[in-house]
Motif scaffolding. Structure first.
Motif, PDB file in Angstrom:
ATOM      1  N   GLU A   4     189.931  23.093   2.744  1.00 43.03           N
ATOM      2  CA  GLU A   4     189.617  23.810   1.513  1.00 43.03           C
ATOM      3  C   GLU A   4     188.752  22.883   0.672  1.00 43.03           C
ATOM      4  OE1 GLU A   4     192.479  25.918  -1.656  1.00 43.03           O
ATOM      5  OE2 GLU A   4     192.510  23.728  -1.732  1.00 43.03           O
ATOM      6  N   ILE A   5     187.518  23.293   0.436  1.00 46.59           N
ATOM      7  CA  ILE A   5     186.608  22.483  -0.358  1.00 46.59           C
ATOM      8  C   ILE A   5     186.209  23.299  -1.576  1.00 46.59           C
ATOM      9  CG2 ILE A   5     184.412  21.251  -0.394  1.00 46.59           C
ATOM     10  CD1 ILE A   5     184.680  20.760   2.546  1.00 46.59           C
ATOM     11  N   GLU A   6     186.439  22.750  -2.756  1.00 46.33           N
ATOM     12  CA  GLU A   6     186.194  23.535  -3.959  1.00 46.33           C
ATOM     13  C   GLU A   6     185.611  22.681  -5.079  1.00 46.33           C
ATOM     14  OE1 GLU A   6     190.262  23.603  -6.544  1.00 46.33           O
ATOM     15  OE2 GLU A   6     190.216  24.930  -4.805  1.00 46.33           O
ATOM     16  N   LYS A   7     184.893  23.345  -5.935  1.00 39.36           N
ATOM     17  CA  LYS A   7     184.324  22.730  -7.121  1.00 39.36           C
ATOM     18  C   LYS A   7     184.857  23.486  -8.332  1.00 39.36           C
ATOM     19  CE  LYS A   7     181.104  19.846  -8.827  1.00 39.36           C
ATOM     20  NZ  LYS A   7     181.080  18.396  -8.581  1.00 39.36           N
ATOM     21  N   ILE A 149     185.370  33.012  -5.469  1.00 36.06           N
ATOM     22  CA  ILE A 149     185.022  32.574  -6.817  1.00 36.06           C
ATOM     23  C   ILE A 149     186.125  33.068  -7.753  1.00 36.06           C
ATOM     24  CG2 ILE A 149     183.303  32.698  -8.653  1.00 36.06           C
ATOM     25  CD1 ILE A 149     181.387  33.669  -6.207  1.00 36.06           C
ATOM     26  N   GLU A 150     186.813  32.151  -8.414  1.00 33.29           N
ATOM     27  CA  GLU A 150     187.936  32.512  -9.270  1.00 33.29           C
ATOM     28  C   GLU A 150     187.659  32.137 -10.716  1.00 33.29           C
ATOM     29  OE1 GLU A 150     191.558  30.773  -7.886  1.00 33.29           O
ATOM     30  OE2 GLU A 150     191.696  32.098  -6.140  1.00 33.29           O
ATOM     31  N   LEU A 151     187.813  33.109 -11.589  1.00 31.46           N
ATOM     32  CA  LEU A 151     187.717  32.889 -13.033  1.00 31.46           C
ATOM     33  C   LEU A 151     189.122  33.030 -13.598  1.00 31.46           C
ATOM     34  CD1 LEU A 151     186.015  32.499 -15.620  1.00 31.46           C
ATOM     35  CD2 LEU A 151     185.735  34.995 -15.677  1.00 31.46           C
ATOM     36  N   SER A 152     189.646  31.953 -14.205  1.00 29.81           N
ATOM     37  CA  SER A 152     191.063  31.925 -14.566  1.00 29.81           C
ATOM     38  C   SER A 152     191.318  31.461 -15.986  1.00 29.81           C
ATOM     39  CB  SER A 152     191.826  30.983 -13.614  1.00 29.81           C
ATOM     40  OG  SER A 152     191.674  31.382 -12.272  1.00 29.81           O
ATOM     41  N   LYS A 153     192.365  32.048 -16.568  1.00 33.74           N
ATOM     42  CA  LYS A 153     192.942  31.573 -17.824  1.00 33.74           C
ATOM     43  C   LYS A 153     194.344  31.063 -17.534  1.00 33.74           C
ATOM     44  CE  LYS A 153     190.452  34.762 -20.907  1.00 33.74           C
ATOM     45  NZ  LYS A 153     190.589  35.845 -21.917  1.00 33.74           N
ATOM     46  N   PHE A 154     194.776  30.040 -18.302  1.00 33.20           N
ATOM     47  CA  PHE A 154     196.065  29.388 -18.072  1.00 33.20           C
ATOM     48  C   PHE A 154     196.914  29.414 -19.334  1.00 33.20           C
ATOM     49  CE2 PHE A 154     193.090  27.763 -15.060  1.00 33.20           C
ATOM     50  CZ  PHE A 154     193.793  27.489 -13.900  1.00 33.20           C
ATOM     51  N   ASN A 155     198.216  29.451 -19.136  1.00 28.22           N
ATOM     52  CA  ASN A 155     199.121  29.449 -20.290  1.00 28.22           C
ATOM     53  C   ASN A 155     199.175  28.089 -20.983  1.00 28.22           C
ATOM     54  OD1 ASN A 155     200.580  28.323 -17.996  1.00 28.22           O
ATOM     55  ND2 ASN A 155     202.425  28.432 -19.243  1.00 28.22           N
ATOM     56  N   LEU A 162     186.511  27.930 -13.852  1.00 26.15           N
ATOM     57  CA  LEU A 162     185.864  28.605 -12.737  1.00 26.15           C
ATOM     58  C   LEU A 162     186.019  27.729 -11.502  1.00 26.15           C
ATOM     59  CD1 LEU A 162     183.958  31.039 -11.956  1.00 26.15           C
ATOM     60  CD2 LEU A 162     182.059  29.438 -12.303  1.00 26.15           C
ATOM     61  N   GLU A 163     186.502  28.319 -10.414  1.00 28.81           N
ATOM     62  CA  GLU A 163     186.624  27.597  -9.147  1.00 28.81           C
ATOM     63  C   GLU A 163     185.774  28.292  -8.091  1.00 28.81           C
ATOM     64  OE1 GLU A 163     190.711  26.539  -7.918  1.00 28.81           O
ATOM     65  OE2 GLU A 163     191.306  27.352  -9.858  1.00 28.81           O
ATOM     66  N   ILE A 164     184.989  27.515  -7.372  1.00 34.87           N
ATOM     67  CA  ILE A 164     184.157  28.034  -6.294  1.00 34.87           C
ATOM     68  C   ILE A 164     184.631  27.346  -5.021  1.00 34.87           C
ATOM     69  CG2 ILE A 164     181.807  28.290  -5.433  1.00 34.87           C
ATOM     70  CD1 ILE A 164     181.063  27.800  -8.555  1.00 34.87           C
ATOM     71  N   GLU A 165     185.097  28.134  -4.059  1.00 33.43           N
ATOM     72  CA  GLU A 165     185.859  27.593  -2.937  1.00 33.43           C
ATOM     73  C   GLU A 165     185.374  28.143  -1.607  1.00 33.43           C
ATOM     74  OE1 GLU A 165     190.412  27.624  -2.955  1.00 33.43           O
ATOM     75  OE2 GLU A 165     189.910  29.238  -1.564  1.00 33.43           O
ATOM     76  N   VAL A 166     185.293  27.243  -0.644  1.00 37.17           N
ATOM     77  CA  VAL A 166     185.032  27.630   0.744  1.00 37.17           C
ATOM     78  C   VAL A 166     186.151  27.070   1.611  1.00 37.17           C
ATOM     79  CG1 VAL A 166     182.531  27.851   0.522  1.00 37.17           C
ATOM     80  CG2 VAL A 166     183.511  25.619   1.055  1.00 37.17           C
ATOM     81  N   ILE A 181     175.805  27.363  -2.345  1.00 40.43           N
ATOM     82  CA  ILE A 181     176.266  28.398  -3.277  1.00 40.43           C
ATOM     83  C   ILE A 181     176.268  27.913  -4.717  1.00 40.43           C
ATOM     84  CG2 ILE A 181     178.740  27.882  -3.133  1.00 40.43           C
ATOM     85  CD1 ILE A 181     177.230  31.401  -3.120  1.00 40.43           C
ATOM     86  N   LEU A 182     176.470  26.615  -4.933  1.00 42.48           N
ATOM     87  CA  LEU A 182     176.515  26.093  -6.299  1.00 42.48           C
ATOM     88  C   LEU A 182     175.186  26.263  -7.032  1.00 42.48           C
ATOM     89  CD1 LEU A 182     178.625  22.821  -5.867  1.00 42.48           C
ATOM     90  CD2 LEU A 182     179.318  24.947  -6.993  1.00 42.48           C
ATOM     91  N   LYS A 183     174.111  26.400  -6.301  1.00 44.57           N
ATOM     92  CA  LYS A 183     172.807  26.602  -6.932  1.00 44.57           C
ATOM     93  C   LYS A 183     172.762  27.890  -7.731  1.00 44.57           C
ATOM     94  CE  LYS A 183     170.439  24.098  -3.210  1.00 44.57           C
ATOM     95  NZ  LYS A 183     169.520  24.229  -2.044  1.00 44.57           N
ATOM     96  N   LEU A 184     173.567  28.866  -7.357  1.00 43.10           N
ATOM     97  CA  LEU A 184     173.592  30.152  -8.048  1.00 43.10           C
ATOM     98  C   LEU A 184     174.216  30.062  -9.437  1.00 43.10           C
ATOM     99  CD1 LEU A 184     174.702  32.485  -5.105  1.00 43.10           C
ATOM    100  CD2 LEU A 184     172.381  31.971  -5.873  1.00 43.10           C
TER     101      LEU A 184
END
Length: 232
Positions: A4-7, A149-155, A162-166, A181-184
């Motif tokens: 799992e590689i994510e930014k 691609i995950e857009l998240s709010k936390f308590n 924002l997490e971008i994951e492959v 993909i990060l270029k986008l």
């Protein structure tokens, strides 16, 4: 097992990022995730905000396998996470995490299981392990071919993220895919964030947590978990 590689990025304007994502990618769903990170620890009296080393050892993985139908590789892991999605889906995750060039590169084993299996694991962990972090995460998932691609709010955090994951089995190809993909996202109102959510939460909530011991934090977290899944 998968790589799992994510930014991860801090989101500066949630509405703007949400609109950009909806215009450019496929929206899958929005879900609420409650996650509980467990560790072995020889000193439950240590401050919860300390940077301790977390571990779930091979011998305890062996016990979990005997208690359940899961077939987790019997080796050491950094932690085990129990997660409940929308109060109806139960997921067990084990990870070994690394940070390479400010990008998370993780070895992950993840299992969706029945509630009874989840209860058995929670009961076992509650009898000798400690929750060192927990959160509630509201996530909208988007996809772009093989990219999540995950857009998240936390308590427990002020900013959304924002997490971008492959994910996959070939580390080199995943690295290239993520770089592509990060270029986008070059013009999005976001800022790179290499720290994990546990560390971010510790920093933001340091005043509240500074006098709290691991055992007390864990006790509060276990109570939260028991309100959803009664495993006593």
């Amino acid at each position: 097992m998968s790589f799992e590689i994510e930014k991860k990025f801090k989101v500066l304007n949630y509405d703007s990022v949400a609109n950009l994502l909806e215009n450019e990618f496929k929206k899958i769903n929005t879900s609420v995730k409650m996650g509980f990170w467990w560790t072995e620890n020889e000193d439950p009296w240590c401050p919860v905000i300390s940077d301790g080393t977390h571990k779930i050892s091979k011998k305890n993985i062996e016990i979990i396998n005997k208690l359940t139908e899961l077939k987790i590789p019997e080796e050491d892991f950094q932690f085990i996470r129990l997660r409940i999605l929308d109060n109806q889906k139960y997921v067990v995750t084990l990870k070994n995490k690394t940070l390479v060039n400010r990008i998370e590169q993780n070895i992950e084993y993840e299992y969706e299981c029945e509630e009874e299996t989840f209860r058995s694991i929670a009961k076992f962990l509650s009898e000798g392990f400690y929750i060192f972090y927990y959160n509630i995460k509201t996530t909208t998932l988007f996809t772009h071919n093989d990219v999540n691609i995950e857009l998240s709010k936390f308590n427990d955090l002020r900013n959304p993220y924002l997490e971008i994951e492959v994910t996959g089995n070939n580390k080199e190809s995943l690295e290239k895919r993520l770089e592509e993909i990060l270029k986008l996202f070059a013009d999005y109102p976001i800022v790179e964030e290499p720290e994990n959510y546990n560390k971010l939460s510790r920093n933001e909530n340091a005043r509240t947590l500074e006098n709290k011991k691991l055992k007390d934090y864990s006790k509060e977290a276990i109570k939260q978990l028991q309100e959803i899944v009664d495993f006593v």
